[in-house]
Design a protein around this motif. Structure first.
Motif, PDB file in Angstrom:
ATOM      1  N   SER A 257      44.353  46.291  24.601  1.00  0.00           N
ATOM      2  CA  SER A 257      43.739  45.994  26.012  1.00  0.00           C
ATOM      3  C   SER A 257      44.396  44.836  26.474  1.00  0.00           C
ATOM      4  O   SER A 257      45.238  44.197  25.738  1.00  0.00           O
ATOM      5  CB  SER A 257      42.247  45.602  25.452  1.00  0.00           C
ATOM      6  OG  SER A 257      42.192  44.524  24.667  1.00  0.00           O
ATOM      7  N   HIS A 258      44.091  44.432  27.670  1.00  0.00           N
ATOM      8  CA  HIS A 258      44.993  43.266  28.292  1.00  0.00           C
ATOM      9  C   HIS A 258      44.420  42.142  27.729  1.00  0.00           C
ATOM     10  O   HIS A 258      43.214  41.976  27.020  1.00  0.00           O
ATOM     11  CB  HIS A 258      44.478  43.454  29.917  1.00  0.00           C
ATOM     12  CG  HIS A 258      43.054  43.227  30.402  1.00  0.00           C
ATOM     13  ND1 HIS A 258      42.687  41.915  30.624  1.00  0.00           N
ATOM     14  CD2 HIS A 258      42.207  43.931  30.510  1.00  0.00           C
ATOM     15  CE1 HIS A 258      41.559  41.705  30.811  1.00  0.00           C
ATOM     16  NE2 HIS A 258      41.166  43.018  31.015  1.00  0.00           N
ATOM     17  N   ASP A 259      45.095  41.026  27.693  1.00  0.00           N
ATOM     18  CA  ASP A 259      44.761  39.897  27.013  1.00  0.00           C
ATOM     19  C   ASP A 259      45.103  38.677  27.852  1.00  0.00           C
ATOM     20  O   ASP A 259      44.782  37.459  27.332  1.00  0.00           O
ATOM     21  CB  ASP A 259      45.731  39.722  25.747  1.00  0.00           C
ATOM     22  CG  ASP A 259      45.102  38.519  24.863  1.00  0.00           C
ATOM     23  OD1 ASP A 259      44.004  38.257  24.985  1.00  0.00           O
ATOM     24  OD2 ASP A 259      46.030  37.921  24.029  1.00  0.00           O
ATOM     25  N   ASP A 260      44.940  39.086  29.001  1.00  0.00           N
ATOM     26  CA  ASP A 260      45.163  37.471  30.053  1.00  0.00           C
ATOM     27  C   ASP A 260      44.699  38.047  31.533  1.00  0.00           C
ATOM     28  O   ASP A 260      45.475  38.420  32.137  1.00  0.00           O
ATOM     29  CB  ASP A 260      46.792  37.114  29.927  1.00  0.00           C
ATOM     30  CG  ASP A 260      46.713  35.706  30.787  1.00  0.00           C
ATOM     31  OD1 ASP A 260      46.410  35.531  31.805  1.00  0.00           O
ATOM     32  OD2 ASP A 260      47.819  34.965  30.430  1.00  0.00           O
ATOM     33  N   GLU A 261      43.417  37.361  31.561  1.00  0.00           N
ATOM     34  CA  GLU A 261      42.783  37.418  32.823  1.00  0.00           C
ATOM     35  C   GLU A 261      43.694  37.018  34.114  1.00  0.00           C
ATOM     36  O   GLU A 261      43.573  37.595  35.197  1.00  0.00           O
ATOM     37  CB  GLU A 261      41.333  36.824  32.778  1.00  0.00           C
ATOM     38  CG  GLU A 261      40.403  37.140  33.764  1.00  0.00           C
ATOM     39  CD  GLU A 261      40.143  38.749  33.609  1.00  0.00           C
ATOM     40  OE1 GLU A 261      40.027  39.571  34.534  1.00  0.00           O
ATOM     41  OE2 GLU A 261      39.940  39.392  32.456  1.00  0.00           O
ATOM     42  N   HIS A 262      44.210  35.960  33.883  1.00  0.00           N
ATOM     43  CA  HIS A 262      45.212  35.460  35.036  1.00  0.00           C
ATOM     44  C   HIS A 262      46.045  36.390  35.448  1.00  0.00           C
ATOM     45  O   HIS A 262      46.234  36.514  36.612  1.00  0.00           O
ATOM     46  CB  HIS A 262      45.544  34.155  34.830  1.00  0.00           C
ATOM     47  CG  HIS A 262      44.673  32.989  34.192  1.00  0.00           C
ATOM     48  ND1 HIS A 262      44.510  32.783  33.045  1.00  0.00           N
ATOM     49  CD2 HIS A 262      43.980  32.133  35.043  1.00  0.00           C
ATOM     50  CE1 HIS A 262      43.641  31.802  32.950  1.00  0.00           C
ATOM     51  NE2 HIS A 262      43.396  31.481  34.056  1.00  0.00           N
ATOM     52  N   VAL A 263      46.770  36.739  34.623  1.00  0.00           N
ATOM     53  CA  VAL A 263      47.976  37.717  34.950  1.00  0.00           C
ATOM     54  C   VAL A 263      47.329  39.180  35.434  1.00  0.00           C
ATOM     55  O   VAL A 263      47.851  39.602  36.531  1.00  0.00           O
ATOM     56  CB  VAL A 263      48.938  38.066  33.586  1.00  0.00           C
ATOM     57  CG1 VAL A 263      49.823  39.199  33.939  1.00  0.00           C
ATOM     58  CG2 VAL A 263      49.576  36.668  33.277  1.00  0.00           C
ATOM     59  N   MET A 264      46.337  39.583  34.977  1.00  0.00           N
ATOM     60  CA  MET A 264      45.696  40.775  35.486  1.00  0.00           C
ATOM     61  C   MET A 264      45.065  40.723  36.826  1.00  0.00           C
ATOM     62  O   MET A 264      45.232  41.424  37.689  1.00  0.00           O
ATOM     63  CB  MET A 264      44.623  41.259  34.599  1.00  0.00           C
ATOM     64  CG  MET A 264      44.881  41.749  33.139  1.00  0.00           C
ATOM     65  SD  MET A 264      46.168  42.744  33.197  1.00  0.00           S
ATOM     66  CE  MET A 264      45.725  44.253  33.582  1.00  0.00           C
ATOM     67  N   LYS A 265      44.506  39.305  37.258  1.00  0.00           N
ATOM     68  CA  LYS A 265      44.232  39.117  38.430  1.00  0.00           C
ATOM     69  C   LYS A 265      45.216  39.077  39.392  1.00  0.00           C
ATOM     70  O   LYS A 265      45.228  39.669  40.489  1.00  0.00           O
ATOM     71  CB  LYS A 265      43.441  37.893  38.571  1.00  0.00           C
ATOM     72  CG  LYS A 265      41.889  37.833  38.099  1.00  0.00           C
ATOM     73  CD  LYS A 265      41.131  36.600  38.147  1.00  0.00           C
ATOM     74  CE  LYS A 265      39.843  36.758  37.513  1.00  0.00           C
ATOM     75  NZ  LYS A 265      39.271  35.366  37.645  1.00  0.00           N
ATOM     76  N   THR A 266      46.361  38.829  39.002  1.00  0.00           N
ATOM     77  CA  THR A 266      47.698  38.398  39.920  1.00  0.00           C
ATOM     78  C   THR A 266      48.151  40.092  40.063  1.00  0.00           C
ATOM     79  O   THR A 266      48.412  40.240  41.099  1.00  0.00           O
ATOM     80  CB  THR A 266      48.806  37.625  39.065  1.00  0.00           C
ATOM     81  OG1 THR A 266      48.203  36.204  38.830  1.00  0.00           O
ATOM     82  CG2 THR A 266      49.822  37.661  39.983  1.00  0.00           C
ATOM     83  N   LEU A 267      48.190  40.784  39.089  1.00  0.00           N
ATOM     84  CA  LEU A 267      48.471  42.470  39.201  1.00  0.00           C
ATOM     85  C   LEU A 267      47.524  42.871  40.181  1.00  0.00           C
ATOM     86  O   LEU A 267      48.256  43.590  41.160  1.00  0.00           O
ATOM     87  CB  LEU A 267      48.565  43.066  37.694  1.00  0.00           C
ATOM     88  CG  LEU A 267      48.813  44.229  37.799  1.00  0.00           C
ATOM     89  CD1 LEU A 267      50.271  44.540  38.501  1.00  0.00           C
ATOM     90  CD2 LEU A 267      48.895  44.858  36.491  1.00  0.00           C
ATOM     91  N   GLN A 268      46.434  42.619  40.244  1.00  0.00           N
ATOM     92  CA  GLN A 268      45.351  43.507  40.962  1.00  0.00           C
ATOM     93  C   GLN A 268      45.603  42.955  42.416  1.00  0.00           C
ATOM     94  O   GLN A 268      45.524  43.745  43.392  1.00  0.00           O
ATOM     95  CB  GLN A 268      43.968  43.122  40.497  1.00  0.00           C
ATOM     96  CG  GLN A 268      43.517  43.846  39.112  1.00  0.00           C
ATOM     97  CD  GLN A 268      43.538  45.271  39.441  1.00  0.00           C
ATOM     98  OE1 GLN A 268      44.565  46.006  38.856  1.00  0.00           O
ATOM     99  NE2 GLN A 268      42.800  46.000  39.797  1.00  0.00           N
ATOM    100  N   GLN A 269      45.677  41.571  42.573  1.00  0.00           N
ATOM    101  CA  GLN A 269      45.934  41.189  43.894  1.00  0.00           C
ATOM    102  C   GLN A 269      47.127  41.706  44.539  1.00  0.00           C
ATOM    103  O   GLN A 269      47.417  41.913  45.777  1.00  0.00           O
ATOM    104  CB  GLN A 269      45.927  39.627  43.859  1.00  0.00           C
ATOM    105  CG  GLN A 269      44.597  39.155  43.762  1.00  0.00           C
ATOM    106  CD  GLN A 269      44.658  37.453  43.576  1.00  0.00           C
ATOM    107  OE1 GLN A 269      45.703  36.996  43.429  1.00  0.00           O
ATOM    108  NE2 GLN A 269      43.618  37.005  43.801  1.00  0.00           N
ATOM    109  N   THR A 270      48.283  41.763  43.609  1.00  0.00           N
ATOM    110  CA  THR A 270      49.746  42.313  44.268  1.00  0.00           C
ATOM    111  C   THR A 270      49.457  43.812  44.594  1.00  0.00           C
ATOM    112  O   THR A 270      50.024  44.237  45.681  1.00  0.00           O
ATOM    113  CB  THR A 270      50.869  42.277  43.000  1.00  0.00           C
ATOM    114  OG1 THR A 270      50.573  40.730  42.852  1.00  0.00           O
ATOM    115  CG2 THR A 270      52.100  42.531  43.710  1.00  0.00           C
TER     116      THR A 270
END
Length: 105
Positions: free
Chosen positions: A85-98
């Motif tokens: 599973s994903h382990d970094d909400e900050h990076v996932m938010k960046t990915l989703q925003q991108t």
């Protein structure tokens, strides 16, 4: 716009620069983006990722190792199966925003 004074600027240390550059390196690979996007939706085993994304299991395992070393994914074992599973909400938010930016017309 105000000019920043050298004495007011706090530069990034080398370790932080390295981690940031490695994170962007991780996000620059289409296969890793696909894997992270899937893991944002649900926890998956290597087989599930491989089947869903139509990738070879060896490729998935290699990419997961890279992502795990950067602490972008985590895993748990259930019997003989390992689930990621994903382990970094900050990076996932960046990915989703991108992704949202790329889809925006």
């Amino acid at each position: 716009m105000d000019q920043i004074r050298k004495e007011d600027y706090h530069s990034l240390d080398e370790e932080t620069l390295f981690i940031v550059s490695q994170t962007f390196k991780a996000l620059s690979d289409p296969t890793r983006i696909r894997i992270l996007h899937l893991l944002f939706e649900k926890e998956c085993s290597v087989t599930e990722i491989s089947d869903c994304l139509e990738l070879k299991q060896s490729n998935v395992s290699h990419q997961l190792r890279f992502l795990k070393n950067l602490r972008l994914v985590k895993y748990r074992r259930e019997g003989k199966t390992i689930y990621y599973s994903h382990d970094d909400e900050h990076v996932m938010k960046t990915l989703q925003q991108t992704i949202h930016h790329a889809l925006h017309e």
